[in-house]
Design a protein around this motif. Structure first.
Motif, PDB file in Angstrom:
ATOM      1  N   TRP A  84      -0.390 -10.191 -36.878  1.00  0.00           N
ATOM      2  CA  TRP A  84      -0.529  -9.307 -36.179  1.00  0.00           C
ATOM      3  C   TRP A  84      -0.373  -9.719 -35.043  1.00  0.00           C
ATOM      4  CZ3 TRP A  84      -2.697 -10.915 -31.120  1.00  0.00           C
ATOM      5  CH2 TRP A  84      -3.089 -10.340 -30.541  1.00  0.00           C
ATOM      6  N   LEU A  85       0.024 -10.794 -34.613  1.00  0.00           N
ATOM      7  CA  LEU A  85       0.928 -11.152 -33.766  1.00  0.00           C
ATOM      8  C   LEU A  85       2.625 -10.771 -33.283  1.00  0.00           C
ATOM      9  CD1 LEU A  85       0.751 -12.228 -30.930  1.00  0.00           C
ATOM     10  CD2 LEU A  85       2.132 -14.722 -31.905  1.00  0.00           C
ATOM     11  N   TYR A  86       3.113 -10.599 -34.708  1.00  0.00           N
ATOM     12  CA  TYR A  86       4.312 -10.261 -34.758  1.00  0.00           C
ATOM     13  C   TYR A  86       4.551  -8.836 -35.107  1.00  0.00           C
ATOM     14  CZ  TYR A  86       6.800 -13.800 -32.935  1.00  0.00           C
ATOM     15  OH  TYR A  86       7.261 -15.613 -32.456  1.00  0.00           O
ATOM     16  N   ASN A  87       3.746  -7.504 -35.855  1.00  0.00           N
ATOM     17  CA  ASN A  87       3.723  -6.412 -35.820  1.00  0.00           C
ATOM     18  C   ASN A  87       2.740  -5.589 -34.879  1.00  0.00           C
ATOM     19  OD1 ASN A  87       5.677  -7.138 -38.415  1.00  0.00           O
ATOM     20  ND2 ASN A  87       4.283  -8.233 -38.918  1.00  0.00           N
ATOM     21  N   PRO A  88       2.474  -5.746 -33.725  1.00  0.00           N
ATOM     22  CA  PRO A  88       2.092  -4.989 -32.766  1.00  0.00           C
ATOM     23  C   PRO A  88       2.693  -3.584 -33.082  1.00  0.00           C
ATOM     24  CG  PRO A  88       3.846  -6.193 -31.623  1.00  0.00           C
ATOM     25  CD  PRO A  88       4.191  -6.273 -32.821  1.00  0.00           C
ATOM     26  N   GLU A  89       1.807  -2.335 -33.091  1.00  0.00           N
ATOM     27  CA  GLU A  89       2.062  -0.930 -33.076  1.00  0.00           C
ATOM     28  C   GLU A  89       1.947  -0.670 -31.492  1.00  0.00           C
ATOM     29  OE1 GLU A  89       3.452   0.633 -35.407  1.00  0.00           O
ATOM     30  OE2 GLU A  89       3.607  -1.088 -36.101  1.00  0.00           O
ATOM     31  N   PRO A  90       2.432   0.516 -30.824  1.00  0.00           N
ATOM     32  CA  PRO A  90       2.560   0.273 -29.153  1.00  0.00           C
ATOM     33  C   PRO A  90       1.068   0.772 -29.649  1.00  0.00           C
ATOM     34  CG  PRO A  90       4.298   1.721 -30.290  1.00  0.00           C
ATOM     35  CD  PRO A  90       3.302   0.971 -31.647  1.00  0.00           C
ATOM     36  N   PHE A  99      -7.005 -13.185 -36.480  1.00  0.00           N
ATOM     37  CA  PHE A  99      -6.923 -14.658 -36.518  1.00  0.00           C
ATOM     38  C   PHE A  99      -7.330 -14.830 -37.803  1.00  0.00           C
ATOM     39  CE2 PHE A  99      -8.882 -14.968 -31.897  1.00  0.00           C
ATOM     40  CZ  PHE A  99      -8.044 -15.468 -31.943  1.00  0.00           C
ATOM     41  N   THR A 100      -6.097 -15.264 -38.540  1.00  0.00           N
ATOM     42  CA  THR A 100      -5.862 -16.072 -39.671  1.00  0.00           C
ATOM     43  C   THR A 100      -7.065 -16.391 -40.550  1.00  0.00           C
ATOM     44  OG1 THR A 100      -4.124 -16.954 -39.107  1.00  0.00           O
ATOM     45  CG2 THR A 100      -4.684 -17.869 -41.224  1.00  0.00           C
ATOM     46  N   ASN A 101      -8.163 -16.552 -39.995  1.00  0.00           N
ATOM     47  CA  ASN A 101      -9.324 -16.931 -40.543  1.00  0.00           C
ATOM     48  C   ASN A 101     -10.118 -15.773 -40.532  1.00  0.00           C
ATOM     49  OD1 ASN A 101      -9.925 -16.832 -37.572  1.00  0.00           O
ATOM     50  ND2 ASN A 101     -11.915 -19.091 -37.411  1.00  0.00           N
ATOM     51  N   GLU A 102      -9.637 -14.832 -40.076  1.00  0.00           N
ATOM     52  CA  GLU A 102     -10.567 -13.309 -40.410  1.00  0.00           C
ATOM     53  C   GLU A 102      -9.849 -12.729 -40.909  1.00  0.00           C
ATOM     54  OE1 GLU A 102     -10.673 -11.188 -36.508  1.00  0.00           O
ATOM     55  OE2 GLU A 102     -10.943 -12.573 -35.758  1.00  0.00           O
ATOM     56  N   VAL A 103      -9.081 -13.185 -41.542  1.00  0.00           N
ATOM     57  CA  VAL A 103      -7.916 -12.448 -42.689  1.00  0.00           C
ATOM     58  C   VAL A 103      -8.368 -12.940 -43.982  1.00  0.00           C
ATOM     59  CG1 VAL A 103      -5.565 -12.553 -43.838  1.00  0.00           C
ATOM     60  CG2 VAL A 103      -5.659 -11.990 -41.363  1.00  0.00           C
ATOM     61  N   ILE A 104      -8.356 -14.461 -44.157  1.00  0.00           N
ATOM     62  CA  ILE A 104      -8.829 -14.853 -45.432  1.00  0.00           C
ATOM     63  C   ILE A 104     -10.311 -14.598 -45.312  1.00  0.00           C
ATOM     64  CG2 ILE A 104      -9.495 -17.307 -46.172  1.00  0.00           C
ATOM     65  CD1 ILE A 104      -7.689 -18.178 -44.441  1.00  0.00           C
ATOM     66  N   LYS A 105     -11.344 -14.708 -44.423  1.00  0.00           N
ATOM     67  CA  LYS A 105     -12.525 -14.077 -44.658  1.00  0.00           C
ATOM     68  C   LYS A 105     -12.513 -12.883 -44.786  1.00  0.00           C
ATOM     69  CE  LYS A 105     -16.925 -13.472 -42.117  1.00  0.00           C
ATOM     70  NZ  LYS A 105     -17.462 -13.468 -40.829  1.00  0.00           N
ATOM     71  N   ARG A 106     -11.829 -11.675 -44.678  1.00  0.00           N
ATOM     72  CA  ARG A 106     -11.627 -10.440 -45.632  1.00  0.00           C
ATOM     73  C   ARG A 106     -11.623 -10.300 -46.466  1.00  0.00           C
ATOM     74  NH1 ARG A 106     -10.260  -6.114 -40.055  1.00  0.00           N
ATOM     75  NH2 ARG A 106     -11.588  -7.071 -38.881  1.00  0.00           N
TER      76      ARG A 106
END
Length: 136
Positions: A84-90, A99-106
């Motif tokens: 999320w942090l290093y792949n921002p889109e305009p 957050f990583t825990n959101e990724v894991i939860k999803r």
């Protein structure tokens, strides 16, 4: 003759790099605000000044080392998703978790849904098999 030869396209590449860094910096500011930290509180974590944090978050020049340190601080200490942090889109993508825990939860939710779908499919296949095996 100078050693500072201009490489064709380098100026454009630097502009693109600065724009990309500014997008990441805006994400860093978003994380800090989400964590309800002031710029001063973040500066205190690093033994630096609030002005440096302001400069970083507003896409102004700061050292690469400080930029990287703060990014890693968010990733390691606060479990901010590196992707999320290093792949921002305009344009902000609302479905990308911060957050990583959101990724894991999803991912767990998606895995559970997939397991349920497979179980239903298996059950359906068993029912079809039973129907096909009945004598007429």
């Amino acid at each position: 003759m100078s050693n500072d030869r201009i490489i064709p396209g380098m100026e454009q590449l630097e502009k693109e790099n600065d724009a990309y860094a500014a997008l990441i910096a805006r994400r860093m500011a978003k994380v800090r605000e989400f964590l309800k930290m002031s710029q001063q509180e973040l500066a205190d974590e690093f033994g630096t000044t609030q002005n440096l944090i302001y400069r970083l978050e507003n896409g102004l020049k700061v050292s690469r080392e400080m930029f990287t340190l703060i990014a890693l601080y968010y990733v390691k200490r606060h479990k901010v998703s590196y992707e999320w942090l290093y792949n921002p889109e305009p344009e902000e993508e609302p479905n990308v978790p911060m957050f990583t825990n959101e990724v894991i939860k999803r991912q767990r939710i998606n895995d559970q849904r997939e397991a349920q779908r497979l179980a239903l499919l298996h059950q359906f296949m068993e029912e079809i098999s039973k129907v096909e095996q009945k004598p007429e």
